[in-house]
Design a protein around this motif. Structure first.
Motif, mmCIF file in Angstrom:
data_model
loop_
_atom_site.group_PDB
_atom_site.id
_atom_site.type_symbol
_atom_site.label_atom_id
_atom_site.label_comp_id
_atom_site.label_asym_id
_atom_site.label_seq_id
_atom_site.Cartn_x
_atom_site.Cartn_y
_atom_site.Cartn_z
ATOM 1 N N GLY A 193 -14.541 5.016 -2.176
ATOM 2 C CA GLY A 193 -13.609 5.460 -1.138
ATOM 3 C C GLY A 193 -13.696 6.966 -0.933
ATOM 4 O O GLY A 193 -13.692 7.470 0.192
ATOM 5 N N LEU A 245 -6.328 10.292 -2.929
ATOM 6 C CA LEU A 245 -5.426 10.063 -4.049
ATOM 7 C C LEU A 245 -6.128 9.386 -5.221
ATOM 8 O O LEU A 245 -5.487 8.758 -6.053
ATOM 9 C CB LEU A 245 -4.227 9.227 -3.603
ATOM 10 C CG LEU A 245 -3.220 10.007 -2.761
ATOM 11 C CD1 LEU A 245 -2.185 9.083 -2.165
ATOM 12 C CD2 LEU A 245 -2.534 11.071 -3.594
ATOM 13 N N PHE A 255 0.827 -1.208 0.000
ATOM 14 C CA PHE A 255 0.000 0.000 0.000
ATOM 15 C C PHE A 255 0.863 1.261 0.000
ATOM 16 O O PHE A 255 0.540 2.242 -0.674
ATOM 17 C CB PHE A 255 -0.952 0.003 1.202
ATOM 18 C CG PHE A 255 -1.908 1.150 1.174
ATOM 19 C CD1 PHE A 255 -2.904 1.196 0.227
ATOM 20 C CD2 PHE A 255 -1.775 2.207 2.046
ATOM 21 C CE1 PHE A 255 -3.776 2.265 0.165
ATOM 22 C CE2 PHE A 255 -2.643 3.281 1.989
ATOM 23 C CZ PHE A 255 -3.642 3.304 1.041
ATOM 24 N N LEU A 305 0.817 4.177 -2.716
ATOM 25 C CA LEU A 305 0.654 5.552 -2.233
ATOM 26 C C LEU A 305 1.744 6.459 -2.809
ATOM 27 O O LEU A 305 1.470 7.538 -3.349
ATOM 28 C CB LEU A 305 0.747 5.525 -0.703
ATOM 29 C CG LEU A 305 0.287 6.730 0.084
ATOM 30 C CD1 LEU A 305 -1.218 6.816 0.018
ATOM 31 C CD2 LEU A 305 0.729 6.608 1.537
ATOM 32 N N ALA A 348 -10.066 1.819 -3.089
ATOM 33 C CA ALA A 348 -10.927 2.522 -2.139
ATOM 34 C C ALA A 348 -10.078 3.248 -1.094
ATOM 35 O O ALA A 348 -10.344 4.405 -0.756
ATOM 36 C CB ALA A 348 -11.874 1.529 -1.468
ATOM 37 N N ALA A 349 -9.041 2.564 -0.595
ATOM 38 C CA ALA A 349 -8.200 3.183 0.437
ATOM 39 C C ALA A 349 -7.456 4.393 -0.129
ATOM 40 O O ALA A 349 -7.333 5.426 0.528
ATOM 41 C CB ALA A 349 -7.210 2.157 0.987
ATOM 42 N N PHE A 351 -9.856 7.144 -0.475
ATOM 43 C CA PHE A 351 -10.211 7.618 0.866
ATOM 44 C C PHE A 351 -9.170 8.633 1.352
ATOM 45 O O PHE A 351 -9.499 9.621 1.998
ATOM 46 C CB PHE A 351 -10.284 6.432 1.828
ATOM 47 C CG PHE A 351 -10.568 6.820 3.252
ATOM 48 C CD1 PHE A 351 -11.815 7.262 3.631
ATOM 49 C CD2 PHE A 351 -9.571 6.751 4.217
ATOM 50 C CE1 PHE A 351 -12.082 7.619 4.941
ATOM 51 C CE2 PHE A 351 -9.830 7.107 5.525
ATOM 52 C CZ PHE A 351 -11.089 7.547 5.894
ATOM 53 N N LEU A 352 -7.895 8.390 1.016
ATOM 54 C CA LEU A 352 -6.830 9.311 1.423
ATOM 55 C C LEU A 352 -6.703 10.490 0.457
ATOM 56 O O LEU A 352 -5.778 11.287 0.567
ATOM 57 C CB LEU A 352 -5.495 8.571 1.514
ATOM 58 C CG LEU A 352 -5.390 7.554 2.642
ATOM 59 C CD1 LEU A 352 -4.024 6.878 2.612
ATOM 60 C CD2 LEU A 352 -5.612 8.204 3.989
ATOM 61 N N ILE A 376 -16.781 7.854 1.020
ATOM 62 C CA ILE A 376 -16.628 7.605 2.459
ATOM 63 C C ILE A 376 -15.841 8.747 3.095
ATOM 64 O O ILE A 376 -16.194 9.250 4.165
ATOM 65 C CB ILE A 376 -15.929 6.248 2.703
ATOM 66 C CG1 ILE A 376 -16.805 5.107 2.178
ATOM 67 C CG2 ILE A 376 -15.650 6.048 4.178
ATOM 68 C CD1 ILE A 376 -16.158 3.744 2.254
ATOM 69 N N LEU A 428 -10.155 -2.952 -2.960
ATOM 70 C CA LEU A 428 -9.945 -2.404 -1.617
ATOM 71 C C LEU A 428 -8.819 -1.370 -1.615
ATOM 72 O O LEU A 428 -8.910 -0.339 -0.944
ATOM 73 C CB LEU A 428 -9.619 -3.535 -0.624
ATOM 74 C CG LEU A 428 -10.793 -4.427 -0.236
ATOM 75 C CD1 LEU A 428 -10.356 -5.560 0.674
ATOM 76 C CD2 LEU A 428 -11.887 -3.614 0.445
#
Lengths: 276, 328
Positions: free
Chosen positions: A227, A218, A123, A127, A211-212, A215-216, A230, A208
Motif C-alpha cells: 500500500g 498509516l 475502516f 483509521l 494496504a489501504a 496507502f493513507l 502504491i 486489503l
C-alpha cells in the motif's frame, strides 16, 4: 490424502494454491535474495523496468529497488494479514462462545457491543485507532482485528446455541465441571469449524485493509508495504505508472489466491460432508 | 402498516443502546489520545500555564472521568460535536457541509453495484454451472480482490491521463461559474470515475449473492411446480427464481452501507472529492481527534438510519416479516 486430492480437483483451487505457495516463497526468500535494507538506495531514480538487470523491475522516485521492495512487502502483507485474522478469529470465537453459552444478560450485553462495532464503519475505526495510538506493526494488527472480529463472533454464537443443548454438555455439567471450563474445553472446540471457514475472507479483508491504511500513510514507517509503495508511486503517476501498477497487481493476485484457495477448501469439505 | 411500525419501534430501542455504546467507545478513544482540547487550543493561540489551568477548569476538563463522560453525552444530546482543531469551526457544521457529496457518491455507487450486480447475478444464476456462470463467478471474485484505491488510480491513468476523457479529480470545475443544469452535468462528469471505483468492488458481492440464492432456489419445489405448469423459462427465471433470491440482497444493502462509508475514505482521497471520507483523512493528517471521532459518531448514526430504512423496505416487500409480532 483423499481430502487433498479432492481439494486439487478444480482448476480454481490449483491456481489459488499455486499463488499462495509463490507468495509464501517470496516472503520467506526476501531476506535471502535481498539482504539488507529494502529501503536503501540501489541506483538512479525512476529507472523503468526490464532495462538494468541488477534492478529488474526498475527503481522508484528515490532510487530504491522495486523488486526488493515487492519481496519485502509480501512479508509485511502476509504477516499482518495472518496475525490480524488470527486475532480476529480468536476474539470472535471467545466472545461468541461466552455470549451463546452464558445467555441472558451477558449474551444481550455482548451482542449489543458486537452491534456497536458493526455500526461503526470498520475502516474508519481502524483509521481512528491507528491515528490515535500511532502507526506500528502491532497497532495496525490490533486495529484490523478490532474491526473484523464481529463476523466470527456471530457465527460462533449461533453454533454454540445449538451445541449447548447436546448431551455431552449436559454430561459435563452433571460431573460438576465449572461452566467456564465447559464453555472453553467442550463447547468452543466443537464450534470452531464454521468459524474457521471464515478465515479466507478475513485474511483477504485484513490484507486489503492494511494496504489501504498504508496507502493513507498509516502503515509502519519502518516496513515496506505494498500500500505504501502504491502511495509512493502515486506522486509520479503520470510519468511512471508502473510504480503503482506493480504492487497493485501483487495485491490483487494475493487476495485472489486466498479467495480461490478458500473456495477450494469449502468445496472439498462440502463434498466430503454430502458423501458421509 | 402497524406491522412496520412495531418493527420500527423495536429496532429504534435497540439502536439507542448501540449508539450509546459507540459514544462511550469514542469517549474512551478521545481520552486515550495524547493531549486534550486545551492543548490544541493553546497550540493555535499561545498562552501560559496559568491560562491552561483556567481553561481546563472552565471547560470542565479537570473534573472526574464520569463527569466528563456525562458532559460529553449532554453535549451530544444537544447535537454539539465540539470544535475542530484544524478548521477552528464547529464540527457539526463541517460535517453537514461535506455530507451531501458523500451521500451522492455512496448513493450512485450503491445503485451501480446493486443494479448491475444483481442483473449479472440473474444472468449467471439463470443457468448454474454453465460456462457463462463459471466465467462471471471467477470474474467477480477477481474484481472483489481489487483494492478500491488502486482501481481508482488505474482508472485515472487510463481515462484521465492517457485518454483524457474524464477529469482527474475534484467534484466540479473550479471557478467555472456554471449554474443549474450545466453545473449538475459538470458534477456528474467528475463523479464517473469515483463512483465506478467504489461501485465496481461491491458489484461482485451482489452478483455472487444473487447467483448463490438462485442456485438454491432452483432446487425448490415451487420452481418444479412452475416448470410442470409449462411456464416460459424467462418467466420462471425472473418471477420465481430471481424474485426469491432478491430479498437477502436488500438486507445486504443495509449492511454494506457501513462498508461503503469506510471505502469512500480512500476513494475520496484518491479523487480529491471533498466529502466525509476525505474529511476523515484530513482529520488524521491534522491530528484532529475530536473531528475524527465526530465523523465516526455521525457515520454510526447514518448507518443506523440506513438500516432502519432497509428494515422498513423489507417489511413492505415481505409480508412475513414482523407478522408474528403484530398479531401477538
Amino acid at each position: 490424502m483423499n481430502r487433498l486430492r479432492r481439494f486439487f480437483r478444480t482448476p480454481e483451487a490449483i491456481a489459488g494454491a499455486l499463488i499462495l505457495a509463490l507468495l509464501a516463497a517470496m516472503a520467506l526468500a526476501a531476506p535471502l535474495l535481498f539482504p539488507g535494507d529494502p529501503q536503501a538506495i540501489a541506483g538512479p531514480a525512476l529507472q523503468p523496468p526490464f532495462q538494468d538487470w541488477s534492478v529488474p523491475l526498475g527503481t522508484d522516485r528515490l532510487g530504491r529497488n522495486v523488486l526488493a521492495e515487492l519481496f519485502h512487502g509480501a512479508r509485511t502483507s502476509l504477516a499482518v494479514g495472518l496475525a490480524a485474522a488470527a486475532a480476529a478469529l480468536l476474539i470472535g470465537a471467545v466472545v461468541g462462545t461466552l455470549a451463546g453459552f452464558a445467555g441472558g444478560l451477558i449474551d444481550e450485553a455482548l451482542m449489543r457491543v458486537t452491534d456497536a462495532f458493526q455500526t461503526v464503519p470498520s475502516f474508519l475505526l481502524a483509521l481512528a485507532f491507528v491515528s490515535i495510538v500511532g502507526p506500528s506493526l502491532g497497532v495496525v494488527v490490533a486495529a484490523i482485528a478490532l474491526s473484523a472480529w464481529t463476523g466470527p463472533a456471530r457465527v460462533a454464537r449461533a453454533e454454540v446455541l445449538s451445541i449447548r443443548e447436546r448431551d455431552y454438555v449436559a454430561g459435563a455439567r452433571v460431573i460438576g465441571m465449572h461452566p467456564l471450563e465447559i464453555a472453553f474445553r467442550e463447547v468452543l472446540p466443537n464450534a470452531l469449524p464454521p468459524v474457521l471457514a471464515l478465515s479466507s475472507v478475513i485474511v483477504a479483508a485484513a490484507i486489503l485493509t492494511e494496504a489501504a491504511l498504508s496507502f493513507l500513510g498509516l502503515g509502519d514507517p519502518n516496513r515496506v508495504t505494498w500500500g505504501g509503495m502504491i502511495a509512493e508511486g502515486r506522486t509520479v503517476l503520470r510519468t511512471a505508472p508502473f510504480l503503482s501498477v506493480v504492487p497493485g497487481v501483487a495485491l490483487v493476485l494475493t487476495v485472489l489466491g486466498i479467495y480461490l484457495t478458500g473456495e477450494g477448501v469449502v468445496e472439498s469439505t462440502a463434498v466430503s460432508r454430502s458423501l458421509s | 402498516m402497524t406491522r412496520a411500525l412495531i418493527l420500527l419501534r423495536r429496532r429504534l430501542v435497540g439502536s439507542v443502546f448501540v449508539l450509546l455504546i459507540v459514544v462511550i467507545g469514542s469517549f474512551l478513544l478521545l481520552e486515550a489520545a495524547p493531549g486534550d482540547a486545551v492543548d490544541a487550543y493553546i497550540v493555535s493561540t499561545g498562552g501560559d500555564a496559568g491560562m491552561i489551568e483556567l481553561l481546563r477548569h472552565r471547560w470542565g476538563l479537570d473534573q472526574s472521568e464520569l463527569t466528563r463522560l456525562a458532559n460529553y453525552l449532554w453535549a451530544l444530546l444537544r447535537l454539539d460535536l465540539g470544535q475542530s482543531v484544524t478548521f477552528s469551526r464547529p464540527i457539526r457544521e463541517i460535517i453537514l457541509e461535506r455530507l451531501p457529496t458523500t451521500l451522492i457518491l455512496m448513493g450512485s455507487a450503491t445503485a451501480l453495484s446493486f443494479g448491475l450486480g444483481s442483473a449479472l447475478g440473474i444472468y449467471a444464476g439463470a443457468r448454474p454451472g454453465s460456462l457463462r456462470d463459471r466465467f462471471l463467478s471467477i470474474g467477480s471474485l477477481a474484481l472483489y480482490a481489487v483494492p478500491g484505491f488502486w482501481l481508482g488510480l488505474v482508472l485515472i491513468v487510463v481515462f484521465a491521463v492517457d485518454l483524457r476523457w474524464l477529469p482527474i479529480g475534484g467534484i466540479e470545475t473550479i471557478a467555472s461559474g456554471k449554474t443549474g443544469f450545466s453545473r449538475a452535468a459538470d458534477i456528474a462528469v467528475h463523479l464517473v470515475l469515483p463512483v465506478s471505483a467504489l461501485g465496481f468492488i461491491y458489484l461482485a458481492l451482489y452478483l455472487r449473492m444473487m447467483r448463490a440464492g438462485m442456485a438454491e432456489a432452483w432446487r425448490q419445489d415451487f420452481v418444479l411446480a412452475a416448470r410442470a405448469r409449462g411456464l416460459p423459462r424467462r418467466r420462471i427465471v425472473l418471477a420465481h427464481v430471481a424474485r426469491n433470491a432478491l430479498l437477502p440482497l436488500v438486507t445486504m444493502l443495509g449492511l454494506q452501507s457501513a462498508q461503503m462509508l469506510g471505502g469512500s475514505v480512500v476513494i475520496e482521497s484518491v479523487f480529491a472529492v471533498p466529502g466525509l471520507g476525505r474529511l476523515a483523512q484530513e482529520a488524521v493528517a491534522g491530528r484532529d481527534t475530536p473531528l475524527l471521532l465526530g465523523i465516526i459518531l455521525f457515520s454510526a448514526v447514518l448507518v443506523v438510519v440506513i438500516n432502519l430504512l432497509v428494515d422498513l423496505a423489507y417489511a413492505v416487500l415481505d409480508p412475513r416479516v414482523g407478522a408474528g409480532e403484530a398479531s401477538a
